[in-house]
Motif scaffolding. Structure first.
Motif, mmCIF file in Angstrom:
data_model
loop_
_atom_site.group_PDB
_atom_site.id
_atom_site.type_symbol
_atom_site.label_atom_id
_atom_site.label_comp_id
_atom_site.label_asym_id
_atom_site.label_seq_id
_atom_site.Cartn_x
_atom_site.Cartn_y
_atom_site.Cartn_z
ATOM 1 N N PRO A 265 -8.010 7.340 6.544
ATOM 2 C CA PRO A 265 -8.078 6.066 5.448
ATOM 3 C C PRO A 265 -6.836 5.717 4.422
ATOM 4 O O PRO A 265 -6.003 6.268 4.658
ATOM 5 N N PHE A 266 -7.628 4.370 4.045
ATOM 6 C CA PHE A 266 -6.444 3.699 3.429
ATOM 7 C C PHE A 266 -6.549 4.767 1.915
ATOM 8 O O PHE A 266 -8.315 5.301 1.718
ATOM 9 N N ILE A 267 -5.296 5.029 1.425
ATOM 10 C CA ILE A 267 -5.486 6.122 -0.066
ATOM 11 C C ILE A 267 -4.740 5.917 -0.571
ATOM 12 O O ILE A 267 -3.332 5.527 -1.245
ATOM 13 N N LEU B 223 3.012 8.914 0.919
ATOM 14 C CA LEU B 223 3.105 7.822 1.176
ATOM 15 C C LEU B 223 1.601 7.198 0.166
ATOM 16 O O LEU B 223 1.249 5.761 0.300
ATOM 17 N N TYR B 224 1.125 8.671 0.031
ATOM 18 C CA TYR B 224 0.159 7.861 -0.559
ATOM 19 C C TYR B 224 -0.829 9.356 -1.849
ATOM 20 O O TYR B 224 0.137 9.830 -1.291
ATOM 21 N N ARG C 70 1.786 1.209 13.698
ATOM 22 C CA ARG C 70 0.666 0.765 13.378
ATOM 23 C C ARG C 70 0.707 -0.587 13.417
ATOM 24 O O ARG C 70 1.311 -1.559 12.706
ATOM 25 N N GLU D 196 -1.617 -2.272 11.708
ATOM 26 C CA GLU D 196 -1.949 -2.144 9.964
ATOM 27 C C GLU D 196 -3.292 -2.803 10.018
ATOM 28 O O GLU D 196 -4.200 -3.160 9.578
ATOM 29 N N MET E 136 -4.941 1.439 8.953
ATOM 30 C CA MET E 136 -6.002 1.741 7.945
ATOM 31 C C MET E 136 -7.951 1.813 7.634
ATOM 32 O O MET E 136 -7.592 0.232 7.694
ATOM 33 N N GLN F 230 9.660 10.111 12.222
ATOM 34 C CA GLN F 230 9.340 9.360 11.456
ATOM 35 C C GLN F 230 10.345 9.123 9.857
ATOM 36 O O GLN F 230 10.554 9.439 10.074
ATOM 37 N N TYR G 11 0.434 -1.237 0.073
ATOM 38 C CA TYR G 11 -0.033 0.161 0.163
ATOM 39 C C TYR G 11 0.799 1.066 -0.276
ATOM 40 O O TYR G 11 0.224 2.150 -0.792
ATOM 41 N N CYS G 12 2.310 1.183 0.578
ATOM 42 C CA CYS G 12 2.923 2.480 0.744
ATOM 43 C C CYS G 12 3.776 2.959 -0.483
ATOM 44 O O CYS G 12 4.460 2.188 -1.005
HETATM 45 N N1 5AD Z 1 -2.618 5.028 2.454
HETATM 46 C C1 5AD Z 1 -2.639 5.834 4.031
HETATM 47 N N2 5AD Z 1 -1.832 5.455 4.852
HETATM 48 C C2 5AD Z 1 -0.870 5.031 4.211
HETATM 49 N N3 5AD Z 1 -0.223 4.173 4.702
HETATM 50 C C3 5AD Z 1 0.479 3.991 4.806
HETATM 51 N N4 5AD Z 1 0.892 3.806 2.955
HETATM 52 C C4 5AD Z 1 -0.692 4.447 3.193
HETATM 53 C C5 5AD Z 1 -1.650 4.516 2.078
HETATM 54 N N5 5AD Z 1 -1.291 4.632 0.991
HETATM 55 C C6 5AD Z 1 -0.077 4.652 6.883
HETATM 56 C C7 5AD Z 1 0.624 3.119 6.756
HETATM 57 C C8 5AD Z 1 1.681 3.942 8.394
HETATM 58 C C9 5AD Z 1 1.708 4.825 8.229
HETATM 59 C C10 5AD Z 1 2.764 5.566 8.361
HETATM 60 O O1 5AD Z 1 0.674 5.451 7.097
HETATM 61 O O2 5AD Z 1 -0.556 2.719 8.429
HETATM 62 O O3 5AD Z 1 1.479 2.559 8.816
#
Ligand code: 5AD
Ligand code: FES
Length: 358
Positions: free
Chosen positions: A234-236, A310-311, A163, A165, A204, A109, A71-72
């Motif tokens: 939110p996951f993005i 990250l997103y 996290r 996760e 997320m 971080q 995801y990252c």
């Molecule tokens: N969308 C949202 N949160 C994210 N993280 C990493 N990638 C994404 C993403 N695509 C979050 C993870 C990680 C934190 C530093 O950022 O939960 O633990």
């Protein structure tokens, strides 16, 4: 009584919920239920923290990472990213300017970057704690050995964010490559706790393949582990990751879960995250209104901010720390909250003064 409302009542009264109740809470949300939950969550937060919002100065000091989380955006297999590392002097510059702006907690971080040795990291922590003994240092450096966590704690680090996760092993394996292990993640959290850190977990919202049962296990885990801090957002999707075409987590879900977490752990330090501010222009304000009490503005130098993606669409990458500080002050004032200049340690229900009666 309607089942949803009876579960909300139990949660608000501080009773333990079981898997089935959490799953029901997640999968049978109604507008009225969400409103009630939000009202209770904001009241519990107010009874302990009032309208105070704690700020943490976030310093993203390296975007180099040995891991490949699907995801990252800073995963090692993303070739389209310019990588950077801040020197000790650059980190201290961020800390000093943050201190002058009123920050009393600094969050270091980074990706899991093997370049920084324990000795170097300990040096940075010690330097911050010596120059600014009134400040807390939070680390967010991913998975490390017990010895490394112990050395950093010895050097003066107060808190650690990692996290979990997802609390479901099978789900964890869908989000991470085989080299990463659910058991090791959980082991790290228990090591950090044992070493006396204030520990942050989190997940997320709407991460790929997440089910209501997975979320129920996340809440059960939080209920049992009782972290001092919980980070959720939110996951993005990020364009340069395997999950680029997966849908993002929603604002409504995130706000609902923030309220649940506030009621589950009344004293928890709960940030309204940058990811929440990214999916909606007023996301962070709404997060506070649903029970959050922490904001983590970016203190990283402006020229590297764009590289800690990250997103997609991450906010504040064009502003500098002074802009963010002013902007947040104003935004919080509009909703009747205020930023406080102190370490922002966890308070207990009795310290808050006012009591909360249902
Ligand atoms: N969308 C949202 N949160 C994210 N993280 C990493 N990638 C994404 C993403 N695509 C979050 C993870 C990680 C934190 C530093 O950022 O939960 O633990
Ligand atoms: Fe760096 Fe996940 S890609 S921790």
């Amino acid at each position: 009584m309607d089942k949803l409302f009876s579960i909300i009542d139990s949660l608000s009264a501080g009773r333990t919920l079981n898997f089935e109740q959490f799953e029901y809470l997640v999968s049978h949300r109604s507008d009225e239920g969400a409103r009630l939950l939000r009202t209770h969550a904001a009241a519990v937060r107010d009874s302990i923290y009032g309208k105070d919002v704690f700020v943490r100065g976030l310093i993203e000091f390296t975007n180099i990472c040995r891991n490949d989380c699907y995801y990252c955006g800073i995963r090692k297999s993303n070739p389209n990213l310019q990588r950077y590392r801040l020197s000790e002097a650059q980190i201290m510059y961020c800390v000093r300017s943050g201190y002058d702006l009123g920050f009393r907690t600094f969050v270091l971080q980074g990706g899991e970057d093997g370049h920084y040795t324990d000795a170097q990291l300990c040096d940075i922590v010690r330097q911050i704690k010596t120059e600014y003994p009134d400040c807390a240092v939070t680390l967010s450096l991913g998975e490390r050995s017990y010895e490394s966590y112990a050395a950093l704690r010895e050097a003066g680090a107060d808190r650690y964010l990692l996290r979990h996760e997802t609390a479901t092993k099978a789900h964890y394996e869908k989000l991470h490559p085989p080299e990463m292990s659910f058991e090791h993640r959980m082991q790290c959290l228990s090591d950090l706790r044992e070493l006396g850190y204030a520990v942050g977990a989190g997940f997320m919202v709407g991460s790929p393949y997440q089910t209501p049962a997975d979320l129920a296990r996340d809440f059960l885990f939080l209920q049992e582990f009782r972290p001092d801090m919980v980070g959720i957002g939110p996951f993005i999707p990020h364009t340069d990751t395997p999950f680029k075409d997966m849908p993002a987590g929603t604002l409504e879900d995130t706000l609902y879960y923030l309220s649940i977490i506030r009621l589950l752990l009344p004293e928890v330090l709960l940030p309204a995250t940058t990811a929440l501010g990214t999916i909606h222009p007023l996301g962070r304000e709404m997060g506070i209104q649903h029970g959050a009490n922490v904001i983590m503005p970016n203190l990283s130098p402006t020229d590297v901010r764009k590289m800690y993606m990250l997103y997609d669409g991450k906010i504040c990458v064009d502003d500098d720390a002074t802009d963010c500080e002013k902007c947040l002050d104003l935004r919080l004032e509009k909703i009747g909250h205020r930023i406080v200049t102190d370490r922002g340690d966890k308070r207990t229900a009795t310290e808050g003064g006012a009591s909360y009666d249902l």
